[in-house]
Design a protein around this motif. Sequence first.
Motif, PDB file in Angstrom:
ATOM      1  N   ALA A  74       0.858  -1.222  -0.172  1.00 48.52           N
ATOM      2  CA  ALA A  74      -0.311   0.364  -0.332  1.00 48.52           C
ATOM      3  C   ALA A  74       1.307   1.367  -0.121  1.00 48.52           C
ATOM      4  CB  ALA A  74      -1.017  -0.289   1.017  1.00 48.52           C
ATOM      5  N   ARG A  75       0.280   2.498  -0.758  1.00 46.41           N
ATOM      6  CA  ARG A  75       1.520   3.274  -1.047  1.00 46.41           C
ATOM      7  C   ARG A  75       0.783   4.778  -1.296  1.00 46.41           C
ATOM      8  NH1 ARG A  75       4.765   0.065  -3.794  1.00 46.41           N
ATOM      9  NH2 ARG A  75       3.484   0.426  -5.511  1.00 46.41           N
ATOM     10  N   GLY A  76       0.885   5.951  -0.789  1.00 45.68           N
ATOM     11  CA  GLY A  76      -0.024   6.701  -1.066  1.00 45.68           C
ATOM     12  C   GLY A  76      -0.595   7.428   0.081  1.00 45.68           C
ATOM     13  N   VAL A  77      -0.600   6.828   1.252  1.00 47.00           N
ATOM     14  CA  VAL A  77      -1.883   6.916   2.213  1.00 47.00           C
ATOM     15  C   VAL A  77      -2.238   8.142   2.812  1.00 47.00           C
ATOM     16  CG1 VAL A  77      -3.317   6.525   4.288  1.00 47.00           C
ATOM     17  CG2 VAL A  77      -2.721   4.837   2.710  1.00 47.00           C
ATOM     18  N   THR A  78      -0.731   9.257   3.119  1.00 42.40           N
ATOM     19  CA  THR A  78      -0.333  10.163   4.087  1.00 42.40           C
ATOM     20  C   THR A  78      -0.647  11.818   2.716  1.00 42.40           C
ATOM     21  OG1 THR A  78       1.733   9.278   5.150  1.00 42.40           O
ATOM     22  CG2 THR A  78       1.873  11.828   4.221  1.00 42.40           C
ATOM     23  N   GLU A  79       0.071  10.780   1.624  1.00 42.78           N
ATOM     24  CA  GLU A  79      -0.928  12.595   0.300  1.00 42.78           C
ATOM     25  C   GLU A  79      -1.580  12.169   0.465  1.00 42.78           C
ATOM     26  OE1 GLU A  79       1.775   9.195   0.036  1.00 42.78           O
ATOM     27  OE2 GLU A  79       3.373  10.119  -0.102  1.00 42.78           O
ATOM     28  N   LYS A  80      -3.072  11.068   0.341  1.00 43.31           N
ATOM     29  CA  LYS A  80      -3.998  11.099   0.044  1.00 43.31           C
ATOM     30  C   LYS A  80      -4.751  11.592   1.690  1.00 43.31           C
ATOM     31  CE  LYS A  80      -7.819   9.885  -1.808  1.00 43.31           C
ATOM     32  NZ  LYS A  80      -8.540  10.599  -3.104  1.00 43.31           N
ATOM     33  N   ALA A  81      -3.973  11.874   2.418  1.00 43.57           N
ATOM     34  CA  ALA A  81      -4.636  12.573   3.609  1.00 43.57           C
ATOM     35  C   ALA A  81      -4.449  13.847   3.893  1.00 43.57           C
ATOM     36  CB  ALA A  81      -3.392  11.878   4.974  1.00 43.57           C
ATOM     37  N   GLU A  82      -3.261  14.238   3.145  1.00 46.10           N
ATOM     38  CA  GLU A  82      -2.610  15.688   2.484  1.00 46.10           C
ATOM     39  C   GLU A  82      -4.020  16.478   1.600  1.00 46.10           C
ATOM     40  OE1 GLU A  82       0.722  16.029   1.754  1.00 46.10           O
ATOM     41  OE2 GLU A  82       2.053  15.884   3.560  1.00 46.10           O
ATOM     42  N   ASP A  83      -4.126  15.566   0.809  1.00 47.21           N
ATOM     43  CA  ASP A  83      -5.246  16.260  -0.563  1.00 47.21           C
ATOM     44  C   ASP A  83      -6.255  16.311   0.605  1.00 47.21           C
ATOM     45  OD1 ASP A  83      -6.306  16.511  -3.560  1.00 47.21           O
ATOM     46  OD2 ASP A  83      -7.470  14.246  -2.527  1.00 47.21           O
ATOM     47  N   ILE A  84      -6.845  15.316   0.744  1.00 43.96           N
ATOM     48  CA  ILE A  84      -7.945  14.993   2.054  1.00 43.96           C
ATOM     49  C   ILE A  84      -8.256  16.693   2.335  1.00 43.96           C
ATOM     50  CG2 ILE A  84      -9.587  14.621   3.548  1.00 43.96           C
ATOM     51  CD1 ILE A  84      -9.967  12.427   1.105  1.00 43.96           C
ATOM     52  N   GLU A  85      -7.239  16.642   3.141  1.00 41.85           N
ATOM     53  CA  GLU A  85      -6.984  18.356   4.559  1.00 41.85           C
ATOM     54  C   GLU A  85      -6.960  19.299   3.298  1.00 41.85           C
ATOM     55  OE1 GLU A  85      -4.572  20.297   7.518  1.00 41.85           O
ATOM     56  OE2 GLU A  85      -3.879  17.954   6.924  1.00 41.85           O
ATOM     57  N   GLU A  86      -6.655  19.760   2.328  1.00 41.35           N
ATOM     58  CA  GLU A  86      -7.026  20.505   1.656  1.00 41.35           C
ATOM     59  C   GLU A  86      -8.709  20.937   1.064  1.00 41.35           C
ATOM     60  OE1 GLU A  86      -4.778  22.183  -2.501  1.00 41.35           O
ATOM     61  OE2 GLU A  86      -4.111  20.955  -1.732  1.00 41.35           O
ATOM     62  N   ARG A  87      -8.445  20.160   0.475  1.00 43.76           N
ATOM     63  CA  ARG A  87     -10.177  19.896  -0.232  1.00 43.76           C
ATOM     64  C   ARG A  87     -11.071  20.473   1.216  1.00 43.76           C
ATOM     65  NH1 ARG A  87     -11.730  16.383  -4.565  1.00 43.76           N
ATOM     66  NH2 ARG A  87     -10.038  16.330  -5.366  1.00 43.76           N
ATOM     67  N   TYR A  88     -11.365  19.729   2.053  1.00 44.67           N
ATOM     68  CA  TYR A  88     -12.119  20.050   3.483  1.00 44.67           C
ATOM     69  C   TYR A  88     -11.829  21.573   4.388  1.00 44.67           C
ATOM     70  CZ  TYR A  88     -13.544  20.186   8.297  1.00 44.67           C
ATOM     71  OH  TYR A  88     -13.896  20.280   9.563  1.00 44.67           O
ATOM     72  N   ARG A  89     -10.679  21.990   4.063  1.00 45.52           N
ATOM     73  CA  ARG A  89     -10.264  23.527   4.476  1.00 45.52           C
ATOM     74  C   ARG A  89     -10.823  24.537   3.329  1.00 45.52           C
ATOM     75  NH1 ARG A  89      -9.867  22.734   9.552  1.00 45.52           N
ATOM     76  NH2 ARG A  89      -8.169  21.431   9.603  1.00 45.52           N
ATOM     77  N   ALA A  90     -10.772  23.868   1.880  1.00 52.57           N
ATOM     78  CA  ALA A  90     -11.645  24.760   0.832  1.00 52.57           C
ATOM     79  C   ALA A  90     -12.716  24.853   1.105  1.00 52.57           C
ATOM     80  CB  ALA A  90     -11.215  24.174  -0.194  1.00 52.57           C
ATOM     81  N   LEU A  91     -13.800  24.201   1.270  1.00 52.84           N
ATOM     82  CA  LEU A  91     -15.138  23.955   1.365  1.00 52.84           C
ATOM     83  C   LEU A  91     -15.541  23.915   2.534  1.00 52.84           C
ATOM     84  CD1 LEU A  91     -16.223  20.366   0.200  1.00 52.84           C
ATOM     85  CD2 LEU A  91     -16.363  22.748  -0.682  1.00 52.84           C
ATOM     86  N   ALA A  92     -14.528  24.008   4.029  1.00 50.57           N
ATOM     87  CA  ALA A  92     -15.085  24.404   5.695  1.00 50.57           C
ATOM     88  C   ALA A  92     -14.636  25.962   5.340  1.00 50.57           C
ATOM     89  CB  ALA A  92     -14.081  23.849   6.247  1.00 50.57           C
ATOM     90  N   GLU A  93     -13.959  26.395   4.548  1.00 48.10           N
ATOM     91  CA  GLU A  93     -13.882  28.804   4.605  1.00 48.10           C
ATOM     92  C   GLU A  93     -14.559  28.958   3.847  1.00 48.10           C
ATOM     93  OE1 GLU A  93      -9.810  28.377   2.792  1.00 48.10           O
ATOM     94  OE2 GLU A  93      -8.918  28.026   4.527  1.00 48.10           O
TER      95      GLU A  93
END
Length: 277
Positions: A74-93
């Motif tokens: 398995a690879r890319g989980v950390t990168e996915k977590a960072e992407d999720i946070e960025e998307r979440y922050r954008a919608l939250a703002e």
Amino acid sequence: MAVEEKGIPYELVATKLNYYYTAIKNEWKNVEDIHDEVQKELDLMEENQDVLLYFSLLEFRHQLMLEYKYPKSARGVTEKAEDIEERYRALAEAGRINSLLEYYYNFFTGMFHFKQGELTEALSFYRVAEKYLDQVEGDNIEIEKAEFYFKLSEVYYHMKQTYFSMNYAKRAYRIFCAAPRTPEGKPTYVERKIQCQFVISGNWLDSLRSKEALEHAKNALRDAQELDGTEKNAEHLQRKALFNLGICYNQMEELDVAVQYFLKSLEIPNADEEYMS
């Protein structure tokens, strides 16, 4: 042509996403196929950022499941977590985060931090997610609660917060036990019930209550031995159940019996796939 076909109602895709989440939680063999079907529908869906974030969150949950089961590949989980946070922050703002997205974002992010061994961070996200748990809708809300309670019981167990861990593990266990059987009459969520028993038994051991721990360890072994041989993780669960019985008897200073269970545990081949809940 692709442009002309664009416009599948996002409500229909959201329903398919719920099905995808069910497949992830139950580790269905066709989960990858379901993912691909949803991806195709998303490509044709009328634009909706909420649904796109929901899909990203479910992909994140999917990756977490894969990393638990296949940590070497398995690879890319950390990168996915960072992407999720960025998307979440954008919608939250933009003030566009609803209760469902709040719940899944915090729940899955908590699972990520737990996997990283960051228990305090995991618990912080779980506590936020819990505020939205009662607002999650769907036919399987009770099972969703059980999943959440089980994850909380794990983090509290590793933090040695015995009372809280025991409480949540028992709540999860009761819900899983009450789940309806399959049309063929087979019990459901057997693996989760076994894992709840592991947590309960471990908490009793931490409290030096060996007899209570032994009772739950025996129940876990019984359920593990009743698993169909084709079930995923059946051998792993049987191996762990036998080992846990050995620990119980060791704490009770019945060393000969403890050794017997340890040896029985070793007789079951260690699976190539490292399994975690």
